[in-house]
Design an enzyme around this catalytic site. Structure first.
Site, short mmCIF file in Angstrom:
data_model
loop_
_atom_site.label_atom_id
_atom_site.label_comp_id
_atom_site.label_asym_id
_atom_site.label_seq_id
_atom_site.Cartn_x
_atom_site.Cartn_y
_atom_site.Cartn_z
N PRO A 285 -37.35 76.87 -6.93
CG PRO A 285 -35.22 76.02 -7.31
CD PRO A 285 -36.63 75.60 -7.08
CB CYS A 370 -28.63 76.96 -15.20
SG CYS A 370 -28.37 78.66 -15.74
CE LYS A 409 -36.46 72.96 -10.91
NZ LYS A 409 -36.30 73.25 -12.34
CG HIS A 439 -38.12 71.83 -16.66
ND1 HIS A 439 -37.43 72.95 -17.08
CD2 HIS A 439 -39.38 71.99 -17.13
CE1 HIS A 439 -38.24 73.73 -17.76
NE2 HIS A 439 -39.42 73.17 -17.80
CG ASP A 474 -45.70 73.91 -19.46
OD1 ASP A 474 -44.97 74.87 -19.19
OD2 ASP A 474 -45.62 73.28 -20.54
#
Length: 626
Positions: A285, A370, A409, A439, A474
């Site tokens: 997203p 976030c 996430k 992540h 990455d």
């Protein structure tokens, strides 16, 4: 450009390949390096410094002034009544003289910008273009007859219905399943919000947060949406366990009674349909650029799973049309999810129930990564990483409310000194999530270092076998994908974010296991597809054309980072390496390599005609990701 840059340019030419790689500079072949202090093909009258670096001054306007200017704009000759434009007849408007929009067809034609090259994306033998006279491709229209005024957009679903929006506006929407589960879990709280305190906190947050740094394409944070999220008198919807309005309390209580007394009527989450992410190419997203037209481009190029931009739960529950637009899905997206962000179990559970009821989606993703302060200070996003109990309550509430698969996430941690995500990943499955994306960066780290894939592997091995773990960070080549999958076979898949922005054909490269030396003409064709998809989505009138241009320019602020394969000394190009100034193999390739916003505007003019007078562009997200 500073005086130091030509000296630095000279040093780059003299460096060896090993030195360039060590300094995170893309090793371009010497014969293509540009010794001049400027980049791009030809200088434009528009200075890149004034476009990309000048601060944008926003004039503060009162609500009355804003409303007055909006009405004046509607009455201008440039803004023709859509009913008149579609039918070509002044008497077709139901409001007649009371209509606030312009009905002067001749004046509109005199002031209308010239038609663009190409064919109308809507016009066909079956139905005429819904924009009629206002279409910027009006001269190419071949269909005859009139339209019913509805947009020919049958391939897009998940639109916000007017009756649903009115119920949300009036706070009369009921959430029987969510309220029942919240009550059963003991998560229903009485509403005791101090609005004055909320407003004072909001003002202090706005003062402290002057800008949004690197576009959080991994965690989907957008400054505009964040401002909408905090600039509200009440950030949380009503928390009463029985109902949101007294008139339907009996109905909701009846639903509560059924759910609590007869648990056999509720589907156990292990019996639900789960999404198999194994070896599927997952487009992350992406805020701003990850819109529906961009996702369509990625689907054409090989993406398997797509996810909408992050939507704030509070805004969805308030019926904000702009937020609901982020949930729209194209029929080509055969495996599609939406990502929502919220701080409290009740808010997220009710938003999830509403999405399941009103939308067609395959899974719901919960944002826990976030890093933007305005979101974090409200307890949402990566702030949840420091609150394991809140994560547990939130996942239990949403997973027991909806039958859709729930995914998460997250980043590695809130900060380097706090507890890390590995401490809760073993429990994520028991709390209700069927998949988790890790992540490899902390909230504090942002993009200042490379993603920690060793930690991603560590989390994957600690997760239960039933929980699918997706790595993220990455990935910019097929070798990156292959290496991560080989290093940790337990990984279900890898999510691709910024790599897809820089080179959306990465999905083709991964499926074909090759480095695609794509030509400038092939890249231009991808942009043409994006423009066509954008016009179909936002409209072919002047407003739609300029909306497409805006999002195209935002995307071009990422694509210039790509260095063609044929120009590289060493493969593959690393995502966080900075490309030096270089000449392409043709003028178009050189133009696409320019970091000047003036050259990005030139590319947009090749596809959408000349920009309006006084047009300027400043990328929303300044990059510090090198």
């Amino acid at each position: 450009m500073t005086e130091v840059e030509p000296v630095a340019r000279k040093l780059v030419i003299e460096m060896s390949v090993e030195e360039l790689v060590a300094k995170a500079i893309v090793p371009v072949k010497k014969e293509f390096l540009c010794p001049a202090p400027t980049r791009g093909v030809g200088s434009s009258d528009i200075s890149s410094d004034t476009i990309t670096s000048a601060p944008v001054v926003v004039e503060k306007k009162s609500k009355r002034q804003f409303k007055r200017e909006k009405n004046q704009e509607k009455q201008s000759t440039h803004n023709l009544c859509p009913v008149v434009a579609k039918t070509g007849r002044v008497d077709a408007c139901l409001y007649k003289d009371k209509c606030r929009l312009n009905h002067d067809i001749e004046a509109f034609k005199a002031n209308k910008p010239p038609d663009l090259e190409g064919n109308c994306p809507f016009d066909s033998d079956e139905a005429p273009c819904p924009y009629g006279l206002a279409c910027r491709y009006f001269g190419t229209h071949t269909a005859t007859g009139t339209t019913n005024g509805q947009r020919n957009n049958s391939q897009v679903v998940n639109g916000l219905k007017k009756d649903v929006q009115k119920l949300l506006w009036k706070n009369k929407m009921t959430f029987p399943k969510a309220d029942a589960k919240l009550k059963a879990l003991g998560l229903t709280k009485s509403k005791k919000a101090d609005n004055n305190k909320e407003k004072s906190q909001t003002k202090s947050l706005v003062t402290n947060e002057n800008s949004c740094c690197e576009m959080d394409v991994q965690n989907d944070c957008c400054a505009e949406k964040v401002e909408d999220f905090i600039n509200m008198d009440d950030l949380r919807p009503l928390k009463r366990g029985k109902s949101l309005n007294d008139e339907t309390s009996d109905e909701v209580n009846g639903a509560d009674h059924i759910v609590e007394t007869d648990k056999s009527l509720t589907t156990h989450r292990r019996e639900r349909k789960l999404i198999d992410f194994r070896d599927k190419l997952y487009l992350a997203p992406l805020t701003t650029v990850g819109n529906l037209p961009f996702r369509r481009v990625c689907k054409v190029l090989g993406a398997d799973v797509t996810c909408g931009e992050m939507a704030m739960c509070t805004n969805l529950l308030q019926g904000q049309a702009a937020e609901w637009a982020l949930l729209k899905r194209h029929t080509s997206e055969d495996l599609f999810g939406v990502q929502i962000c919220g701080a409290y179990p009740d808010t997220v559970a009710r938003a999830a129930e509403l999405i399941e009821r009103e939308c067609t989606v395959d899974f719901i993703d919960i944002n826990m990564g976030c890093p933007i302060d305005l979101v974090v200070n409200k307890g949402a996003g990566s702030a949840l990483l420091s609150k394991p109990t809140r994560i547990k309550n939130l996942l239990q509430a949403i997973s027991s409310t909806v039958d859709l698969p729930i995914t998460v996430k997250a980043r590695t941690s809130y900060s380097e000194s706090t507890s890390r995500f590995e401490s809760v990943i073993a429990d994520i499955w028991d709390w209700g999530a069927s998949a988790v994306t890790v992540h490899g960066r902390s909230r504090q780290q942002r993009y200042t270092k490379q993603a920690d894939w060793e930690y991603v592997y560590q989390c994957t091995r600690k997760a239960p076998e039933t929980l699918q773990v997706i790595g993220n960070g990455d990935i910019c080549s097929f070798s990156d994908w292959t290496n991560h999958k080989s290093a940790c076979p337990e990984l279900s898949s890898c999510m691709i974010a910024r790599g897809a922005l820089v080179k959306p054909w990465i999905f083709t490269e991964i499926k074909e296991q090759r480095d695609w030396d794509i030509s400038s003409g092939e890249r231009l064709n991808i942009f043409k597809d994006y423009v066509r998809f954008g016009l179909q989505h936002w409209g072919s009138d002047t407003k739609g054309v300029e909306t497409v241009r805006h999002f195209l320019l935002e995307w071009l602020s990422y694509t210039y980072r790509y260095v063609p394969v044929g120009l590289l000394e060493v493969l593959p190009q690393r995502l966080n390496s900075r490309p030096p100034a270089y000449f392409g193999r043709d003028d178009l390739e050189t133009l696409m390599a320019s970091e000047s916003a003036a050259d990005w505007i030139k590319i947009s003019e090749m596809l959408l005609g000349k920009v309006p007078d006084g047009f300027t562009f400043s990328p929303k997200h300044k990059s510090n990701a090198y």
